[in-house]
Scaffold this motif. Structure first.
Motif, PDB file in Angstrom:
ATOM      1  N   ASP A   1      17.655 -22.297  59.701  1.00 17.45           N
ATOM      2  CA  ASP A   1      18.972 -21.883  59.257  1.00 17.45           C
ATOM      3  C   ASP A   1      19.126 -22.261  57.852  1.00 17.45           C
ATOM      4  O   ASP A   1      19.915 -23.117  57.583  1.00 17.45           O
ATOM      5  CB  ASP A   1      20.033 -22.487  60.238  1.00 17.45           C
TER       6      ASP A   1
ATOM      7  N   LEU B   1      22.778 -22.479  56.649  1.00 10.38           N
ATOM      8  CA  LEU B   1      23.560 -23.735  57.219  1.00 10.38           C
ATOM      9  C   LEU B   1      22.969 -24.785  56.099  1.00 10.38           C
ATOM     10  O   LEU B   1      23.817 -25.654  55.517  1.00 10.38           O
ATOM     11  CB  LEU B   1      23.372 -24.165  58.453  1.00 10.38           C
TER      12      LEU B   1
ATOM     13  N   ILE C   1      24.996 -24.727  52.769  1.00 13.36           N
ATOM     14  CA  ILE C   1      26.228 -25.105  53.036  1.00 13.36           C
ATOM     15  C   ILE C   1      26.277 -26.817  52.915  1.00 13.36           C
ATOM     16  O   ILE C   1      27.134 -27.333  52.286  1.00 13.36           O
ATOM     17  CB  ILE C   1      26.878 -24.487  54.224  1.00 13.36           C
ATOM     18  N   LEU C   2      25.290 -27.015  53.645  1.00 18.82           N
ATOM     19  CA  LEU C   2      25.251 -28.729  53.734  1.00 18.82           C
ATOM     20  C   LEU C   2      24.747 -29.200  52.444  1.00 18.82           C
ATOM     21  O   LEU C   2      25.431 -30.375  51.905  1.00 18.82           O
ATOM     22  CB  LEU C   2      24.131 -29.243  54.913  1.00 18.82           C
ATOM     23  N   ILE C   3      24.011 -28.690  51.606  1.00 17.77           N
ATOM     24  CA  ILE C   3      23.700 -29.199  50.207  1.00 17.77           C
ATOM     25  C   ILE C   3      25.017 -29.051  49.436  1.00 17.77           C
ATOM     26  O   ILE C   3      25.018 -30.265  48.813  1.00 17.77           O
ATOM     27  CB  ILE C   3      22.403 -28.420  49.663  1.00 17.77           C
TER      28      ILE C   3
ATOM     29  N   SER D   1      27.893 -29.199  50.384  1.00 21.25           N
ATOM     30  CA  SER D   1      29.055 -30.009  50.775  1.00 21.25           C
ATOM     31  C   SER D   1      28.755 -31.412  50.428  1.00 21.25           C
ATOM     32  O   SER D   1      29.646 -32.121  49.653  1.00 21.25           O
ATOM     33  CB  SER D   1      28.850 -30.112  52.305  1.00 21.25           C
ATOM     34  N   LEU D   2      27.427 -31.960  50.086  1.00 19.92           N
ATOM     35  CA  LEU D   2      27.226 -33.119  49.471  1.00 19.92           C
ATOM     36  C   LEU D   2      27.467 -33.074  47.858  1.00 19.92           C
ATOM     37  O   LEU D   2      28.135 -33.971  47.623  1.00 19.92           O
ATOM     38  CB  LEU D   2      25.385 -32.977  49.404  1.00 19.92           C
TER      39      LEU D   2
ATOM     40  N   ALA E   1      31.540 -32.781  47.265  1.00 24.80           N
ATOM     41  CA  ALA E   1      32.235 -33.913  47.638  1.00 24.80           C
ATOM     42  C   ALA E   1      32.285 -34.949  46.372  1.00 24.80           C
ATOM     43  O   ALA E   1      33.114 -35.957  46.467  1.00 24.80           O
ATOM     44  CB  ALA E   1      31.650 -34.641  48.840  1.00 24.80           C
TER      45      ALA E   1
ATOM     46  N   PHE F   1      17.716 -37.452  49.242  1.00 23.76           N
ATOM     47  CA  PHE F   1      18.446 -37.373  50.541  1.00 23.76           C
ATOM     48  C   PHE F   1      18.136 -35.955  51.333  1.00 23.76           C
ATOM     49  O   PHE F   1      17.847 -35.678  52.140  1.00 23.76           O
ATOM     50  CB  PHE F   1      19.840 -37.811  50.232  1.00 23.76           C
ATOM     51  N   VAL F   2      18.397 -34.909  50.428  1.00 22.23           N
ATOM     52  CA  VAL F   2      18.435 -33.641  50.756  1.00 22.23           C
ATOM     53  C   VAL F   2      17.083 -33.332  51.086  1.00 22.23           C
ATOM     54  O   VAL F   2      16.719 -32.593  52.341  1.00 22.23           O
ATOM     55  CB  VAL F   2      18.716 -32.834  49.496  1.00 22.23           C
TER      56      VAL F   2
END
Lengths: 193, 193
Positions: A150, A153, A156-158, A160-161, A164, A187-188
């Motif tokens: 995915d 998704l 989106i998660l990257i 989000s990081l 923030a 981290f990614v």
DNA sequence: CCTACCGATCGGTAGG
DNA sequence: CCTACCGATCGGTAGG
């Protein structure tokens, strides 16, 4: 009696608006607050701008175009997907660090935009997210990324990081921008496992 | 003439406040808006509550205590660090999905709290973040995690991921909560590389 | 929970 | 950029 001379430019007003919108929110900032910030009356601001909404539009437009320009710049390179992702992360962190007020207003206050301008921002965000998604998909294609389940998704998660950061970054804090982007990229790509 | 009978409970008022604060922000919600939402006048709300600030405090207290309870529950298990982290992620996602209004208000409107209550929230967040940090440190100790360079930053990055969910999660969307938490856990442990 | 208010503040305008 | 406003809306209260 001659009209008093302007002491501030429209630019000053927009920048001060960014500062206050970022800190107190659009609805938590009055035109009188903004006047105080610049040392003049709220009503005097209307010689520089048409209204409060215009200020929100302008600040957010500035925030959004920086991310847009970053995506364009990165796509114009012929770097491989992993390197392009690294450039995106580094650039995104740099934008938030260097233009904290515009970034915070773009990220947190866009929902208060008039409908038409709000739609423009949603399109910009979507396009920016697609840039991440495509780079991930390319990286999956060349085998450097392992996200075939995915990529949408993962994008989106990257993001989000990255987004923030405006919530915890403090200028002059313990982490400098280069270190933050480096750790985020690690981290990614590898997680903490 | 007898006083009209109350049609709503204090609970109704607090829940409606959460809905509106989450959607329009604290300063974007007037007491008259809140009255409209419940089918009564703004002034009628004051028979249920003392003031607008009290509503913000109450909604945010509910949001915060759910995360606090989650941390306590997870720490009470004797699961290994990886499993504890998995439980935290699953629980955090579940809280946001099940209590979106309180979570969004907790995450986005806490800065508008009166100073004293705001300080309480900052402490709660810090304590919650420490839970993540300690579990990561334990996992580094047992070799299951590889984050010895900066567990504190890793905790921030994981929470960045989790807390952004309130911005893109849409009830009934394509991803269900279990799938989201599973993907997040995989992302946190392995990244996309 | 409504009627009938209150003073304060809001975004904004006319005129100089 | 200020003076002098405007009508609308704000959070909130007294009394029933």
């Amino acid at each position: 009696m001659a009209v008093n001379r302007p002491q501030h430019s429209r630019e000053d007003v927009v920048r001060a608006a960014g500062r206050l919108f970022a800190e107190h929110g659009f609805h938590g900032t009055s035109m009188r607050d903004l006047g105080d910030e610049l040392g003049l009356l709220g009503s005097s601001l209307y010689s520089h701008i048409d209204g409060k909404n215009e200020l929100l539009v302008e600040v957010i437009r500035r925030g959004g175009s920086m991310f847009q320009d970053l995506a364009d710049d990165v796509l114009a390179t012929d770097a491989d997907p992993a390197e392009q992702l690294h450039l995106l992360i580094r650039g995104h962190v740099q934008i938030i660090v260097d233009h904290l007020d515009e970034a915070r207003t773009f990220l947190n206050e866009a929902r208060f935009l008039p409908p038409k301008e709000r739609a423009v921002v949603l399109e910009m965000r979507d396009s920016y997210e697609q840039t991440y998604r495509r780079i991930i998909e390319q990286g999956v294609g060349t085998g450097v990324f392992n996200a075939e389940r995915d990529p949408a998704l993962m994008a989106i998660l990257i993001l989000s990081l990255l987004n923030a950061l405006d919530r915890w970054y403090r200028p002059g804090g313990p982490n400098d921008p280069d270190e933050i982007s480096q750790r985020m990229f690690e981290f990614v790509t590898n997680g903490i496992g």
